[in-house]
Motif scaffolding. Structure first.
Motif, PDB file in Angstrom:
ATOM      1  N   LEU A 141       0.846  -1.189   0.000  1.00 47.83           N
ATOM      2  CA  LEU A 141       0.000   0.000   0.000  1.00 47.83           C
ATOM      3  C   LEU A 141       0.879   1.236   0.000  1.00 47.83           C
ATOM      4  N   MET A 142       0.325   2.373  -0.453  1.00 48.59           N
ATOM      5  CA  MET A 142       1.060   3.635  -0.495  1.00 48.59           C
ATOM      6  C   MET A 142       0.171   4.746   0.062  1.00 48.59           C
ATOM      7  N   ARG A 143       0.766   5.579   0.864  1.00 48.33           N
ATOM      8  CA  ARG A 143       0.033   6.698   1.455  1.00 48.33           C
ATOM      9  C   ARG A 143      -0.100   7.820   0.422  1.00 48.33           C
ATOM     10  N   PRO A 144      -1.337   8.257   0.142  1.00 47.17           N
ATOM     11  CA  PRO A 144      -1.510   9.352  -0.820  1.00 47.17           C
ATOM     12  C   PRO A 144      -1.183  10.694  -0.168  1.00 47.17           C
ATOM     13  N   PRO A 145      -1.022  11.740  -0.977  1.00 46.31           N
ATOM     14  CA  PRO A 145      -0.836  13.070  -0.404  1.00 46.31           C
ATOM     15  C   PRO A 145      -2.017  13.418   0.517  1.00 46.31           C
ATOM     16  N   THR A 146      -1.769  14.249   1.501  1.00 48.04           N
ATOM     17  CA  THR A 146      -2.796  14.570   2.499  1.00 48.04           C
ATOM     18  C   THR A 146      -4.024  15.242   1.903  1.00 48.04           C
ATOM     19  N   ASP A 147      -3.878  15.891   0.766  1.00 50.25           N
ATOM     20  CA  ASP A 147      -5.027  16.569   0.157  1.00 50.25           C
ATOM     21  C   ASP A 147      -5.816  15.676  -0.799  1.00 50.25           C
ATOM     22  N   VAL A 148      -5.528  14.375  -0.798  1.00 52.74           N
ATOM     23  CA  VAL A 148      -6.244  13.428  -1.657  1.00 52.74           C
ATOM     24  C   VAL A 148      -6.962  12.418  -0.760  1.00 52.74           C
ATOM     25  N   PRO A 149      -8.260  12.632  -0.529  1.00 51.51           N
ATOM     26  CA  PRO A 149      -8.988  11.740   0.379  1.00 51.51           C
ATOM     27  C   PRO A 149      -9.424  10.439  -0.303  1.00 51.51           C
ATOM     28  N   VAL A 150      -9.643   9.435   0.511  1.00 52.14           N
ATOM     29  CA  VAL A 150     -10.249   8.186   0.056  1.00 52.14           C
ATOM     30  C   VAL A 150     -11.757   8.391   0.155  1.00 52.14           C
ATOM     31  N   THR A 151     -12.456   8.213  -0.951  1.00 50.69           N
ATOM     32  CA  THR A 151     -13.910   8.424  -0.960  1.00 50.69           C
ATOM     33  C   THR A 151     -14.642   7.132  -0.625  1.00 50.69           C
ATOM     34  N   ALA A 152     -15.914   7.264  -0.326  1.00 45.29           N
ATOM     35  CA  ALA A 152     -16.742   6.082  -0.053  1.00 45.29           C
ATOM     36  C   ALA A 152     -16.765   5.154  -1.260  1.00 45.29           C
ATOM     37  N   ARG A 153     -16.774   5.721  -2.458  1.00 44.10           N
ATOM     38  CA  ARG A 153     -16.759   4.895  -3.674  1.00 44.10           C
ATOM     39  C   ARG A 153     -15.440   4.124  -3.781  1.00 44.10           C
ATOM     40  N   ASP A 154     -14.327   4.770  -3.428  1.00 48.23           N
ATOM     41  CA  ASP A 154     -13.038   4.072  -3.439  1.00 48.23           C
ATOM     42  C   ASP A 154     -13.056   2.885  -2.484  1.00 48.23           C
ATOM     43  N   VAL A 155     -13.594   3.105  -1.296  1.00 50.71           N
ATOM     44  CA  VAL A 155     -13.670   2.029  -0.295  1.00 50.71           C
ATOM     45  C   VAL A 155     -14.548   0.903  -0.815  1.00 50.71           C
ATOM     46  N   GLN A 156     -15.691   1.263  -1.398  1.00 51.70           N
ATOM     47  CA  GLN A 156     -16.615   0.254  -1.901  1.00 51.70           C
ATOM     48  C   GLN A 156     -15.994  -0.565  -3.041  1.00 51.70           C
ATOM     49  N   LEU A 157     -15.321   0.090  -3.971  1.00 48.19           N
ATOM     50  CA  LEU A 157     -14.763  -0.597  -5.138  1.00 48.19           C
ATOM     51  C   LEU A 157     -13.497  -1.378  -4.803  1.00 48.19           C
ATOM     52  N   LYS A 158     -12.608  -0.766  -4.023  1.00 48.22           N
ATOM     53  CA  LYS A 158     -11.296  -1.368  -3.791  1.00 48.22           C
ATOM     54  C   LYS A 158     -11.144  -2.024  -2.423  1.00 48.22           C
ATOM     55  N   GLY A 159     -11.956  -1.604  -1.457  1.00 45.91           N
ATOM     56  CA  GLY A 159     -11.820  -2.148  -0.111  1.00 45.91           C
ATOM     57  C   GLY A 159     -10.626  -1.581   0.644  1.00 45.91           C
ATOM     58  N   ILE A 160     -10.101  -0.461   0.177  1.00 45.78           N
ATOM     59  CA  ILE A 160      -8.957   0.185   0.821  1.00 45.78           C
ATOM     60  C   ILE A 160      -9.465   1.430   1.534  1.00 45.78           C
ATOM     61  N   THR A 161      -9.200   1.518   2.822  1.00 47.85           N
ATOM     62  CA  THR A 161      -9.695   2.642   3.620  1.00 47.85           C
ATOM     63  C   THR A 161      -8.577   3.645   3.919  1.00 47.85           C
ATOM     64  N   GLN A 162      -8.989   4.837   4.320  1.00 48.47           N
ATOM     65  CA  GLN A 162      -8.023   5.867   4.724  1.00 48.47           C
ATOM     66  C   GLN A 162      -7.161   5.358   5.878  1.00 48.47           C
ATOM     67  N   GLN A 163      -7.766   4.625   6.794  1.00 48.98           N
ATOM     68  CA  GLN A 163      -7.025   4.096   7.935  1.00 48.98           C
ATOM     69  C   GLN A 163      -5.927   3.128   7.481  1.00 48.98           C
ATOM     70  N   MET A 164      -6.230   2.284   6.498  1.00 52.35           N
ATOM     71  CA  MET A 164      -5.233   1.345   5.982  1.00 52.35           C
ATOM     72  C   MET A 164      -4.030   2.078   5.391  1.00 52.35           C
ATOM     73  N   LEU A 165      -4.276   3.244   4.805  1.00 57.53           N
ATOM     74  CA  LEU A 165      -3.222   3.996   4.131  1.00 57.53           C
ATOM     75  C   LEU A 165      -2.452   4.915   5.066  1.00 57.53           C
ATOM     76  N   SER A 166      -3.001   5.169   6.241  1.00 60.23           N
ATOM     77  CA  SER A 166      -2.403   6.173   7.129  1.00 60.23           C
ATOM     78  C   SER A 166      -0.993   5.809   7.589  1.00 60.23           C
ATOM     79  N   THR A 167      -0.675   4.538   7.678  1.00 56.75           N
ATOM     80  CA  THR A 167       0.661   4.129   8.124  1.00 56.75           C
ATOM     81  C   THR A 167       1.540   3.635   6.969  1.00 56.75           C
TER      82      THR A 167
END
Length: 188
Positions: free
Chosen positions: A56-82
């Protein structure tokens, strides 16, 4: 595929099947949040897995994970935070590429090519490696299909849709299967 593995131009080539999952903020190019790579080398008359990489890779802070991203990919903001940033992850992948020649392989490869191009200073080997697009290859090898998307090719070849479809490693694994089938069909 026998013709391919006996062709000296490819006999020593490592095919690196790669896929990125990304976020697409409005007005900006895709930001990678996951990468997977599967290295395949010709052995005998087939391609054999020699290594794999997934992170996994942490995106820039100004690029949020949307609900659609979570639904399609199953990757959450919390998973990317570290997770490490893309520059570090791609440098780590690039450092593993020590036995050329390589040929990158991706399905509908424009996204992968764009991400790699924007990160070229961190992954110079990847950036300098020629890319084989299985979408374009499939149009040449299997003309007349209704759909050349990955799901269409999975259906055509009878390859089951993997659990975790739209995550990087499952997509890389089925792209590798499609590549092998295309090479079997196209080499004669």
């Amino acid at each position: 595929m026998n013709a391919l593995v006996n062709d000296p131009r490819f006999a020593a080539t490592t095919f690196l099947v790669v896929d990125f999952e990304g976020l697409t903020p409005a007005g900006r190019p895709a930001e990678p949040i996951e990468v997977a790579a599967l290295a395949l080398r010709p052995v005998g008359d087939r391609l054999v897995e020699v290594s794999r990489f997934e992170e996994l890779m942490r995106p820039p802070t100004d690029v949020p994970v949307t609900a659609r991203d979570v639904q399609l990919k199953g990757i959450t903001q919390q998973m990317l935070s570290t997770a490490r940033p893309a520059a570090e992850v791609l440098a780590r992948l690039d450092a593993r590429l020590t036995v050329p020649p390589y040929r990158l392989v991706a399905h509908h490869a424009s996204t992968e090519a764009g991400i790699i191009g924007r990160q070229a200073e961190h992954c110079p080997v990847l950036a300098a490696t020629r890319l084989l697009d299985t979408l374009r290859l499939s149009k040449a090898v299997v003309p007349g299909l209704g759909s050349y998307g990955l799901d269409g090719l999975l259906g055509y070849y009878g390859i089951p849709n993997p659990a975790g479809r739209h995550r990087a490693m499952p997509d890389v694994e089925v792209t590798a299967q499609v590549l092998i089938r295309l090479l079997d069909d196209g080499c004669p």
